[in-house]
Write a protein that holds these residues in place. Structure first.
Motif, PDB file in Angstrom:
ATOM      1  N   MET B   1       3.917  61.435  10.444  1.00  0.00           N
ATOM      2  CA  MET B   1       2.925  60.783  11.296  1.00  0.00           C
ATOM      3  C   MET B   1       3.107  59.267  11.249  1.00  0.00           C
ATOM      4  O   MET B   1       3.247  58.594  12.250  1.00  0.00           O
ATOM      5  N   PHE B   2       3.165  58.739  10.004  1.00  0.00           N
ATOM      6  CA  PHE B   2       3.562  57.348   9.840  1.00  0.00           C
ATOM      7  C   PHE B   2       5.076  57.293   9.686  1.00  0.00           C
ATOM      8  O   PHE B   2       5.681  58.213   9.163  1.00  0.00           O
ATOM      9  N   SER B   3       5.622  56.168  10.123  1.00  0.00           N
ATOM     10  CA  SER B   3       7.055  56.005   9.953  1.00  0.00           C
ATOM     11  C   SER B   3       7.400  55.478   8.564  1.00  0.00           C
ATOM     12  O   SER B   3       8.507  55.095   8.295  1.00  0.00           O
ATOM     13  N   PHE B   4       6.398  55.399   7.686  1.00  0.00           N
ATOM     14  CA  PHE B   4       6.675  54.973   6.305  1.00  0.00           C
ATOM     15  C   PHE B   4       5.793  55.818   5.394  1.00  0.00           C
ATOM     16  O   PHE B   4       4.891  56.516   5.852  1.00  0.00           O
ATOM     17  N   THR B   5       6.065  55.754   4.115  1.00  0.00           N
ATOM     18  CA  THR B   5       5.339  56.604   3.176  1.00  0.00           C
ATOM     19  C   THR B   5       4.106  55.882   2.639  1.00  0.00           C
ATOM     20  O   THR B   5       4.173  54.727   2.226  1.00  0.00           O
ATOM     21  N   HIS B  35       5.030  46.138  16.082  1.00  0.00           N
ATOM     22  CA  HIS B  35       4.035  45.737  17.076  1.00  0.00           C
ATOM     23  C   HIS B  35       3.927  46.796  18.170  1.00  0.00           C
ATOM     24  O   HIS B  35       4.931  47.200  18.751  1.00  0.00           O
ATOM     25  N   GLY B  36       2.713  47.270  18.426  1.00  0.00           N
ATOM     26  CA  GLY B  36       2.496  48.241  19.490  1.00  0.00           C
ATOM     27  C   GLY B  36       2.555  49.683  19.025  1.00  0.00           C
ATOM     28  O   GLY B  36       2.172  50.589  19.762  1.00  0.00           O
ATOM     29  N   GLU B  37       3.038  49.895  17.814  1.00  0.00           N
ATOM     30  CA  GLU B  37       3.105  51.267  17.297  1.00  0.00           C
ATOM     31  C   GLU B  37       1.690  51.783  17.054  1.00  0.00           C
ATOM     32  O   GLU B  37       0.838  51.073  16.544  1.00  0.00           O
ATOM     33  N   LYS B  38       1.461  53.045  17.442  1.00  0.00           N
ATOM     34  CA  LYS B  38       0.115  53.590  17.312  1.00  0.00           C
ATOM     35  C   LYS B  38      -0.141  54.096  15.897  1.00  0.00           C
ATOM     36  O   LYS B  38       0.716  54.751  15.295  1.00  0.00           O
ATOM     37  N   TYR B  77      -5.873  52.903  17.555  1.00  0.00           N
ATOM     38  CA  TYR B  77      -5.505  51.661  16.884  1.00  0.00           C
ATOM     39  C   TYR B  77      -3.999  51.459  16.956  1.00  0.00           C
ATOM     40  O   TYR B  77      -3.235  52.406  16.762  1.00  0.00           O
ATOM     41  N   TYR B  78      -3.604  50.202  17.201  1.00  0.00           N
ATOM     42  CA  TYR B  78      -2.191  49.874  17.328  1.00  0.00           C
ATOM     43  C   TYR B  78      -1.863  48.687  16.437  1.00  0.00           C
ATOM     44  O   TYR B  78      -2.687  47.780  16.266  1.00  0.00           O
ATOM     45  N   ALA B  79      -0.675  48.700  15.887  1.00  0.00           N
ATOM     46  CA  ALA B  79      -0.242  47.562  15.078  1.00  0.00           C
ATOM     47  C   ALA B  79      -0.179  46.319  15.960  1.00  0.00           C
ATOM     48  O   ALA B  79       0.380  46.355  17.055  1.00  0.00           O
ATOM     49  N   ALA B  80      -0.781  45.229  15.489  1.00  0.00           N
ATOM     50  CA  ALA B  80      -0.774  43.987  16.243  1.00  0.00           C
ATOM     51  C   ALA B  80       0.538  43.248  16.018  1.00  0.00           C
ATOM     52  O   ALA B  80       1.312  43.578  15.112  1.00  0.00           O
TER      53      ALA B  80
END
Lengths: 467, 467
Positions: B1-5, B35-38, B77-80
């Motif tokens: 779900m996240f691209s990191f742990t 930036h922009g990743e949900k 929510y999106y990464a700013a």
């Protein structure tokens, strides 16, 4: 210049302005200064007494604020009409200062005060020993601490409140502050200027004063036998309800679970909050013990608050609140960069005092003492025919109702017998006070004086002759 | 779900929401979240991590408040966009929380912090001994105390401030509070919602945050070499001026007597007040010592404030203010019926600490140490060509200007060398910051590390290569 003698003591412990204020106030109460009599000009009084202009100005401002004198433009100050019976006239909404009379309250006058607590069991030895250990062994405590309070204290509070009051929270929701007033100030800031507060009527004057001083809108809501009326609350437009469900101040009502549920439902119906002031829940004598509203709250709408000032000693400036998770970011934005308002030393002492079981042992001892005293006082008061007691299930005060005299007459007779009391009407804003009802606190009443004090009350209220 | 742990520790000392916040913030800073990743929905994240909804909500609110993420209506929510250089993005006017990074500030990072003080000389033994004596011998201190503070402490403060700072007052004008922030809150309430505050620019962010949080109007006034400009103040329409005349924060200017007179004349010209924050006047190394503005004030317009948090230790939550006589009735109406915000025990310990000369002896020792350290640091910095020092006459911080690099470059290089500093521009609101100027605090810099730290700064700033 004055028709009476002013004698001030520049070396006394009481400030000069205070002495001057007190002397003139007394002269007005005694009639030595009559209604309409002109007071000397500030300049003349400075010269006459050899005091600074600031001293005279402060004294006159206090007299004006408390309604002892009137100011007439371009003329000066005049003694106001005084209708009191030995008490100072009430300031506007109770907001003006009466600190001077309060400070001089004698031990005798505090016998039945609702704010007195018994400190004779205070654990001096453990407290001092813990403090010394903390100072010597924790140099890191001199540095900046966590804004919400020491983690060890918040963890200990989380356990204490979970165990004693059914509060359900994580330590990171706990905020420590230097007394309830400090935490109330934070909440008033946090809810912003648009919040509308619902107050129990009759209710707790310190919270009312705080809200008025901060210019907040408030609604006085009448009480029934179960506490604040939920429908009236809904209609009031309030957004924050301030409640004392465990032992309502001053009525002593323990709010039943059904009413708690209704009020919680109100809070869930919008951006609404409940401040649960659990101020003297440590002492409980009868009826079912009811755990906190916070513990019933499944939606995070209750701010739980409590203090050690009543359970331990007024001088312990350590209170706490449990914030719903949704309010934490707002609190942190406002206060998350400032230091806690309680010394880290005293926080750490309290954390150990709790964690090492000292507080639990202390509560059992002092609770036993209050229970004995309450039982003795209730038994002694039973000798007064027609006297009804209410609100005695918890805390350290209850109400007495004696229909044979008016409230004013009951108060007058008690005061004449050297036992100043407070009447319920003093706490009512929109509600018609129940007739002939007084508040008796017993936190400051030594057990060995219970029968004597009850006998004096009985004698004062028994006599038929009205003065 | 996240691209990191995400790895959270439910048993860790850091709250779960805080761990979650920190992990996501780091991922955004590192670029692991672009930036922009949900971000995952709250519900999904609860399920994935097995944490409560409140935990996720709090973490997201913090991320939102600090500008790490953006919320898009009905989407999520999106990464700013993140443009930082290893520091968190500044919140709106510095108001949003940065408590998390601050709490984790390492001892190494505090070496040149302006808020650090040297506590290694703290008189543990006298303090603990006095506390024990006070607890054992003063049972009366458990009862309610005077709202303004213990009379003994106020008398000792009146003597101390008269002797060291030329403050002219009576003990009844002194008010004690649990830190400057508590007293500032009281003043903000006392002056009411209509007051307009003049702030020095650059100035003290804690006071600015307080005023903004309370919704007060404020005007940023530029500084010249003598401090706040009196004519600009007159034009600003402000009614309360907040000043640090003894050692301006952050510029370090000592305001000359002529400017003090001008500003005092401004205050006399209406219902206007000056808050004199004398926060680190205990330490003075050169130039003429100038006594307080309060001591020059013949019209009772100055509120003098000071604290032991900088002179003794951050954890000592004891500050004081001297109110003009004309403000006392207002203070008493607001706070005269509530308990002081400092424990009577600690107040009494401080009173004896002052009265018995412990504090004077302590100040001489710690003042000598700061003087030595300052001299060593200034000497070591002289080896950096073109470096200019200013504002070093008092307190425990000064400014350095090094024209060869931009402020951002100086900061970047110092941080890369493990010496995070603050630039002057961070404190400027309307004023164009003087170029290439940084603030160095030395309260937390052990004397034995001065030459090493100065050498590291020199090396960092010397190299020509720009990264």
């Amino acid at each position: 210049m004055f028709s009476f003698t002013l004698s001030l003591d520049p070396r006394g412990r009481t400030p000069m302005y205070d002495q001057l204020y007190a002397a003139i106030a007394e002269a007005i109460r005694d009639g030595a200064l009559r209604h309409g009599e002109k007071l000397p000009s500030k300049r003349a009084l400075c010269a006459q007494l050899g005091v600074s202009r600031a001293t005279v100005e402060t004294a006159y401002e206090l007299l004006l604020a408390e309604g002892y004198v009137e100011s007439r433009p371009r003329s000066g100050y005049y003694a106001a009409e005084y209708q009191g019976q030995g008490t100072a006239p009430a300031g506007v909404l109770g907001l003006t200062s009466t600190f001077v009379p309060e400070r001089k309250e004698s031990a005798e006058a505090a016998l039945l005060s609702t704010s007195a607590v018994d400190v004779s069991l205070f654990p001096y030895a453990s407290w001092a020993k813990l403090y010394k250990e903390v100072v010597y062994n924790s140099p890191e405590l001199l540095q900046r601490g966590e804004p919400q309070g020491e983690p060890a204290l918040r963890a200990a509070l989380e356990r204490l409140l979970g165990e004693y009051r059914g509060v359900s929270c994580a330590p990171e929701q706990v905020v420590v502050g230097s007394g309830m007033e400090t935490l109330m100030d934070q909440l008033v800031t946090l809810f912003g200027p648009e919040a509308v507060y619902a107050m129990e009527d009759p209710g707790y004057p310190a919270m009312e004063r705080k809200l008025l001083a901060r210019g907040r809108a408030l609604r006085y809501l009448p009480m029934d036998g179960s506490g604040m009326d939920a429908e009236a609350l809904e209609r009031s437009g309030a957004t924050v309800a301030y409640l004392t469900p465990s032992h309502q101040f001053p009525l002593g009502i323990t709010m039943p679970a059904s009413r708690r549920s209704q009020l919680l439902r109100w809070a869930v119906g919008g951006e609404r909050w409940i401040i649960e002031d659990d101020y003297d829940s440590e002492f409980r004598y009868g009826g079912r013990p009811i755990s906190s509203m916070q513990g019933m709250d499944r939606h995070g709408r209750v701010i739980y608050t409590g203090t050690f000032s009543r359970s331990l000693a007024p001088a312990i400036r350590l209170a706490y609140m449990v914030l719903p998770a949704a309010l934490l970011p707002r609190w942190q934005a406002l206060y998350g960069r400032q230091q806690p308002t309680v010394s880290r030393y005293e926080q750490t002492v309290m954390a150990r005092f709790l964690a090492e079981g000292c507080y639990g042992r202390y509560l059992r001892r002092v609770g036993k003492r209050y229970a004995d005293r309450r039982a003795a006082l209730l038994a002694a008061l039973e000798t007064i025919p027609d006297l009804r007691v209410s609100g005695a299930d918890g805390g350290i005060h209850f109400l007495v109702t004696l229909p044979r005299h008016s409230e004013a007459e009951l108060l007058r007779r008690a005061a004449a017998a050297g036992l100043p009391l407070r009447g319920l009407s003093e706490f009512c804003r929109v509600t018609t006070p129940p007739p002939s009802t007084l508040i008796l606190g017993y936190g400051g009443l030594p057990t060995e004086r219970v029968s004597e004090v009850a006998a004096r009350l009985k004698a004062a209220w028994d006599s038929e002759a009205s003065h």
